[in-house]
Design an enzyme around this catalytic site. Sequence first.
Site, PDB file in Angstrom:
ATOM      1  N   ARG A  23      -1.561  -8.975  12.816  1.00 10.26           N
ATOM      2  CA  ARG A  23      -1.584 -10.395  12.450  1.00 10.26           C
ATOM      3  C   ARG A  23      -0.130 -10.850  12.510  1.00 10.26           C
ATOM      4  NH1 ARG A  23      -5.769  -8.539   8.539  1.00 10.26           N
ATOM      5  NH2 ARG A  23      -7.713  -9.472   9.225  1.00 10.26           N
ATOM      6  N   ASP A  62     -17.055 -10.154   9.991  1.00  8.70           N
ATOM      7  CA  ASP A  62     -17.453 -11.204   9.039  1.00  8.70           C
ATOM      8  C   ASP A  62     -18.534 -12.142   9.583  1.00  8.70           C
ATOM      9  OD1 ASP A  62     -15.373 -10.099   7.592  1.00  8.70           O
ATOM     10  OD2 ASP A  62     -13.937 -11.663   8.126  1.00  8.70           O
TER      11      ASP A  62
HETATM   12  O1  F6P Z   1     -11.775 -10.315   8.861  1.00  8.70           O
HETATM   13  C1  F6P Z   1     -12.136  -8.991   8.768  1.00  8.70           C
HETATM   14  C2  F6P Z   1     -11.777  -8.432   7.417  1.00  8.70           C
HETATM   15  O2  F6P Z   1     -12.164  -7.088   7.394  1.00  8.70           O
HETATM   16  C3  F6P Z   1     -12.354  -9.189   6.210  1.00  8.70           C
HETATM   17  O3  F6P Z   1     -13.698  -8.860   5.972  1.00  8.70           O
HETATM   18  C4  F6P Z   1     -11.423  -8.778   5.123  1.00  8.70           C
HETATM   19  O4  F6P Z   1     -11.385  -9.750   4.100  1.00  8.70           O
HETATM   20  C5  F6P Z   1     -10.113  -8.670   5.825  1.00  8.70           C
HETATM   21  O5  F6P Z   1     -10.392  -8.501   7.214  1.00  8.70           O
HETATM   22  C6  F6P Z   1      -9.238  -7.517   5.386  1.00  8.70           C
HETATM   23  O6  F6P Z   1      -8.031  -7.607   6.051  1.00  8.70           O
HETATM   24  P1  F6P Z   1      -6.919  -6.478   6.080  1.00  8.70           P
HETATM   25  O7  F6P Z   1      -7.253  -5.552   7.207  1.00  8.70           O
HETATM   26  O8  F6P Z   1      -5.661  -7.209   6.324  1.00  8.70           O
HETATM   27  O9  F6P Z   1      -6.968  -5.764   4.766  1.00  8.70           O
END
Ligand code: F6P
Length: 333
Positions: A76, A137
Amino acid sequence: MEKQVRRIGVLTSGGDAPGMNAAVRAVVRTTIRQGIECIGIRRGWHGLISGDFVTLDSDSVSHIMDKGGTILYTARSEEFRTAAGRDKALATCKLLGLDGIVAIGGDGTFRGALALSRQAADEGMDLQVAGIPATIDNDIGCSKYTIGFDTACNTAIECIDKLRDTMQSHERCSLVEVMGRHAGYLALYVGISVGATAVLIPERAVDFERDIVDKIRRARLAGSTHYMIVVAEGAGSAMDYANRIREEVGLDPRVTVLGHIQRGGSPSARDRETASRMGYTAVMAMLQNRGNCIIATQNGAIVDLDMEEALQMTKEFPMDRYQILEALSVTQD
Ligand code: F6P
């Protein structure tokens, strides 16, 4: 006049989802079949900024279809949200001679893609961007289905089936927190599939008495001695609900947060097949000068939608399934 597409980039961005590799494979194989080149951009938009790329040929995507995660890595990128960051990304596009980019990811990935293509146009560059929805999601407004959702549901179901064995033996109440960010699709589909006592989702404000206490009471009256409550992460913390149940209902619940395990594993048939069709469609749309699009499922078909319009679309949460879940629960008035 139509611009000839000679070389495109492909990247995966945001949270990974099972099936992303199948989409990458489809993009690469389709480009090769169409006589154009494909460059893999690693680590999402971040890689486009830093120039982190790999040339992809047919062999480099062999035997990746069954693998979870993404061979291109993902990230990200905060920098990509800025015009300065996107300028660096455009410089990489020029350097690599990219005519288009296929971005595989979620909503944030597509908003970034749109911003990039607008900035490219402002600078007189013709860069097409096609988005492929991949997130566990299932929360992309323009597409009924997103790659990875089915596999994530199956993973959560497998875990909960195992949990049920022990909660049944101990006659316990279990709360299982599933992912989904701000959406309750995963929780609802999983809840129906495991026959949950209750499902808490962000799309329906939680009323502790109505949605938890009353459901446990009715299940108890109907003879149940164990209770499974599925909590979408967007509906609050499973731990907080468990503490309240302990204090107000007098049960001694156990909490399981499934977490990132839901993002892993070999993709299901549905995810592999959908990803393959979406990857193919993305490249073909670009070749037919319908880039700047998001590939979506609508009424069972795979379509390409104008990206700007697609990003405005919303989909209705299937609340009817919530009623079905309630209708199928073992309860007594
Ligand atoms: O968008 C996918 C997801 O797995 C969501 O379900 C969750 O809230 C988020 O990403 C978790 O993100 P990270 O990998 O940054 O912990």
